[in-house]
Design a protein around this motif. Structure first.
Motif, short mmCIF file in Angstrom:
data_model
loop_
_atom_site.label_atom_id
_atom_site.label_comp_id
_atom_site.label_asym_id
_atom_site.label_seq_id
_atom_site.Cartn_x
_atom_site.Cartn_y
_atom_site.Cartn_z
N ILE A 216 39.24 -3.31 -1.28
CA ILE A 216 39.15 -3.19 -2.64
C ILE A 216 37.52 -3.26 -2.99
O ILE A 216 36.70 -4.09 -2.52
CB ILE A 216 39.88 -4.45 -3.36
N CYS A 217 36.98 -2.12 -3.47
CA CYS A 217 35.84 -2.04 -3.69
C CYS A 217 35.37 -2.18 -5.19
O CYS A 217 35.81 -1.60 -6.12
CB CYS A 217 35.25 -0.30 -3.36
N ILE A 218 34.40 -3.21 -5.28
CA ILE A 218 33.84 -3.43 -6.59
C ILE A 218 32.54 -2.96 -6.88
O ILE A 218 31.57 -3.36 -6.03
CB ILE A 218 33.76 -5.12 -6.56
N HIS A 219 32.31 -2.40 -8.14
CA HIS A 219 30.79 -1.73 -8.29
C HIS A 219 30.10 -2.65 -8.98
O HIS A 219 30.71 -3.82 -9.50
CB HIS A 219 31.19 -0.48 -9.38
N GLY A 220 28.77 -2.58 -9.26
CA GLY A 220 27.93 -3.26 -10.03
C GLY A 220 27.56 -2.70 -11.43
O GLY A 220 28.22 -2.11 -11.92
N PHE A 221 26.20 -3.03 -11.59
CA PHE A 221 25.94 -2.35 -12.96
C PHE A 221 24.65 -1.34 -12.77
O PHE A 221 23.75 -1.76 -11.96
CB PHE A 221 25.17 -3.86 -13.67
N PRO A 222 24.60 -0.37 -13.70
CA PRO A 222 25.79 -0.02 -14.29
C PRO A 222 26.53 0.87 -13.96
O PRO A 222 26.15 2.20 -14.20
CB PRO A 222 24.91 0.37 -15.80
N ASP A 223 27.46 0.73 -13.09
CA ASP A 223 28.17 1.56 -12.47
C ASP A 223 29.60 1.70 -12.64
O ASP A 223 29.98 1.42 -13.72
CB ASP A 223 28.14 1.20 -10.71
N LEU A 224 30.61 2.43 -12.08
CA LEU A 224 31.86 2.48 -12.30
C LEU A 224 32.64 2.70 -10.92
O LEU A 224 31.96 2.71 -9.92
CB LEU A 224 31.85 4.11 -12.88
N TRP A 225 33.78 2.92 -10.96
CA TRP A 225 34.62 3.36 -9.75
C TRP A 225 33.98 4.59 -9.17
O TRP A 225 33.98 4.45 -7.77
CB TRP A 225 35.98 3.67 -9.99
N ASP B 20 37.43 0.36 -12.16
CA ASP B 20 36.59 0.12 -13.12
C ASP B 20 36.43 -1.29 -13.54
O ASP B 20 37.58 -1.79 -13.97
CB ASP B 20 36.92 1.11 -14.30
N MET B 21 35.44 -2.02 -13.24
CA MET B 21 35.48 -3.18 -13.69
C MET B 21 35.65 -3.65 -15.22
O MET B 21 35.34 -2.60 -15.99
CB MET B 21 34.25 -4.09 -13.11
N LEU B 22 35.92 -4.93 -15.52
CA LEU B 22 35.98 -5.17 -17.00
C LEU B 22 34.84 -4.52 -17.77
O LEU B 22 33.61 -5.00 -17.32
CB LEU B 22 36.01 -6.79 -17.18
N GLY B 23 35.19 -3.98 -18.90
CA GLY B 23 34.03 -3.42 -19.80
C GLY B 23 33.58 -2.08 -19.41
O GLY B 23 32.62 -1.64 -20.30
N TYR B 24 34.02 -1.59 -18.43
CA TYR B 24 33.57 -0.29 -18.04
C TYR B 24 34.72 0.74 -18.09
O TYR B 24 35.99 0.48 -17.68
CB TYR B 24 33.29 -0.43 -16.61
N GLY B 25 34.48 2.17 -18.14
CA GLY B 25 35.28 3.12 -18.01
C GLY B 25 36.88 3.14 -18.93
O GLY B 25 36.63 2.71 -19.84
N GLY B 26 37.62 3.22 -18.05
CA GLY B 26 38.86 3.04 -18.60
C GLY B 26 39.71 1.66 -18.76
O GLY B 26 40.94 1.43 -18.94
N THR B 27 38.85 0.45 -18.36
CA THR B 27 39.33 -0.66 -18.16
C THR B 27 39.13 -1.21 -19.49
O THR B 27 38.16 -1.07 -20.40
CB THR B 27 38.54 -1.31 -16.93
N SER B 28 39.61 -2.36 -19.84
CA SER B 28 39.62 -3.30 -21.17
C SER B 28 38.29 -3.72 -21.37
O SER B 28 37.26 -3.89 -20.39
CB SER B 28 40.55 -4.62 -21.03
N LYS B 29 37.68 -3.64 -22.49
CA LYS B 29 36.37 -3.86 -22.95
C LYS B 29 36.23 -4.94 -24.08
O LYS B 29 35.99 -4.63 -25.03
CB LYS B 29 35.66 -2.63 -23.38
N PRO B 30 36.51 -6.27 -23.68
CA PRO B 30 36.70 -7.20 -24.62
C PRO B 30 35.04 -7.55 -24.90
O PRO B 30 34.02 -7.14 -24.17
CB PRO B 30 36.89 -8.59 -24.01
N GLN C 135 30.91 8.20 -19.35
CA GLN C 135 31.45 6.93 -19.70
C GLN C 135 30.77 5.80 -20.13
O GLN C 135 31.53 4.98 -20.61
CB GLN C 135 31.80 6.69 -17.71
N LEU C 136 29.66 5.48 -19.59
CA LEU C 136 28.71 4.40 -20.27
C LEU C 136 28.47 4.63 -21.60
O LEU C 136 28.27 3.65 -22.44
CB LEU C 136 27.41 4.43 -19.43
N GLY C 137 28.52 5.80 -22.23
CA GLY C 137 28.37 6.04 -23.93
C GLY C 137 29.56 5.50 -24.38
O GLY C 137 29.35 5.54 -25.61
N GLN C 138 30.52 4.96 -24.00
CA GLN C 138 31.44 4.70 -24.80
C GLN C 138 31.15 3.25 -25.40
O GLN C 138 31.75 2.81 -26.46
CB GLN C 138 33.04 4.11 -23.90
N SER C 139 30.48 2.38 -24.58
CA SER C 139 29.99 1.18 -24.95
C SER C 139 29.21 0.56 -23.82
O SER C 139 29.66 0.63 -22.67
CB SER C 139 31.06 0.22 -25.22
#
Length: 339
Positions: A41-50, A71-81, A233-237
């Motif tokens: 399981i590969c976990i990306h950092g900031f400001p990265d994506l899968w 995609d970690m929380l807040g990124y790409g197609g994952t939830s963005k609270p 992708q990052l342009g979403q938020s």
């Protein structure tokens, strides 16, 4: 699996038991058997994506691994609270454990880069029984602190982290979004470039945003196609990605409340990969992390910077798979290697 084509990977989007929806790539080796094939399981950092792991997913899958890259929380197609408190590492680690549950995988090799490295190290503390091995890139393991140190004090001791004072402020989310092209150029810069610009001291990033002599499209370690994908992708938020930097006190309080230990599991195989030209890596911190890790091994990759999965894609791919094969066959040796 073509690194130049994000659509060529096997994408999934699932609701986890934690209530958050995660997008992730789930790549199975031929003839997959969960008893024979380890899960990475590969976990990306900031400001990265899968997408940061695009060069490794295929080769690792072809060598017999199931490779899961969210995609970690807040990124790409994952939830963005929007709330920073949703981004503490305790909650992120609960999401990762829930993702493994969803996949029917109890133990995995956890690999992280940058913020993902920090999260991977904390996953080894919050859920120690879920790891077969731990691999960290670019950011070495740091144990929980007994006393909370405000970011202002951290920056006094490490001035190159001054940019985090800006990230901590809520206004940075919209300001970075409005200068996203320049920001991507600054963070994905290649070390040693004659056009490299240092945004790390306090206040430097805001000044660079306002400097009209600096082009929006700076030279980076990305191709034009890769850069466009990150901008899309990052342009979403940028609120979610920056919320990671707004959790330091919350993380400390959670760790203190749980009396989270400092020592990693004694039998946990550990590998740290780092670039000798990465300004974020401090050798004294690597030496300190060694004290808390019984099966420590590190590999220094000469002349490479922070974005190892791209700058040193062959070395990262090969080092990890060779380490895994030694682990499965004989266990991991304790030593330091320089490439």
């Amino acid at each position: 699996m073509d690194p130049t084509d994000p659509d060529s990977f096997n994408h999934r989007t699932e609701l986890l038991s934690t209530g958050r929806t995660y997008h992730f790539v789930d790549q199975l080796p031929q003839g997959y058997d969960h008893k024979r094939h380890p899960t990475l399981i590969c976990i990306h950092g900031f400001p990265d994506l899968w997408y940061g792991w695009r060069y490794q997913i295929g080769p690792w899958t072809h060598r017999g691994c199931r490779v899961v890259v969210p995609d970690m929380l807040g990124y790409g197609g994952t939830s963005k609270p929007n709330e920073p408190e949703e981004y503490t590492t305790k909650k992120l680690c609960a999401d990762l454990a829930a993702l493994l549950d969803l996949l029917g995988v109890y133990r995995a090799v956890v690999i992280g880069h940058d913020w993902g490295s920090y999260t991977a190290g904390r996953f080894a503390l919050w859920h120690p029984e879920r790891l077969l091995g731990l691999i960290m890139l670019s950011v070495p393991y740091t144990p929980p602190s007994k006393q909370y140190l405000p970011l202002t004090e951290v920056v006094k001791r490490a001035p190159n982290l001054g940019y985090q004072l800006y990230f901590e402020q809520l206004r940075s989310s919209e300001e970075i979004l409005s200068h996203l092209g320049k920001f991507v150029g600054l963070v994905f810069n290649t070390p040693g470039s004659k056009k490299a610009l240092d945004f790390t001291p306090t206040g430097a990033l805001e000044k660079l945003f306002q400097d009209t002599s600096i082009p929006d499209k700076l030279p980076t370690c990305l191709t034009d196609e890769e850069r466009r994908y990150y901008l899309q992708q990052l342009g979403q938020s940028m609120q979610g990605p920056l919320n990671y930097y707004r959790t330091s006190q919350l993380r400390h309080e959670e760790e203190q409340a749980a009396s989270l230990g400092s020592q990693l599991r004694n039998d946990l195989p550990y590998l740290f990969l780092w670039g000798t030209d990465d300004l974020t890596v401090v050798t004294s911190v690597i030496a300190k992390s060694n004290k808390f890790i019984a099966r420590f091994q590190d590999v220094a990759i000469e002349g490479k910077g922070h974005w190892l999965m791209v700058e040193a894609k062959e070395e990262v791919t090969t080092q990890v798979i060779n380490w895994l094969e030694r682990l499965m066959a004989h266990g991991t040796p304790t030593r330091t290697t320089r490439l």
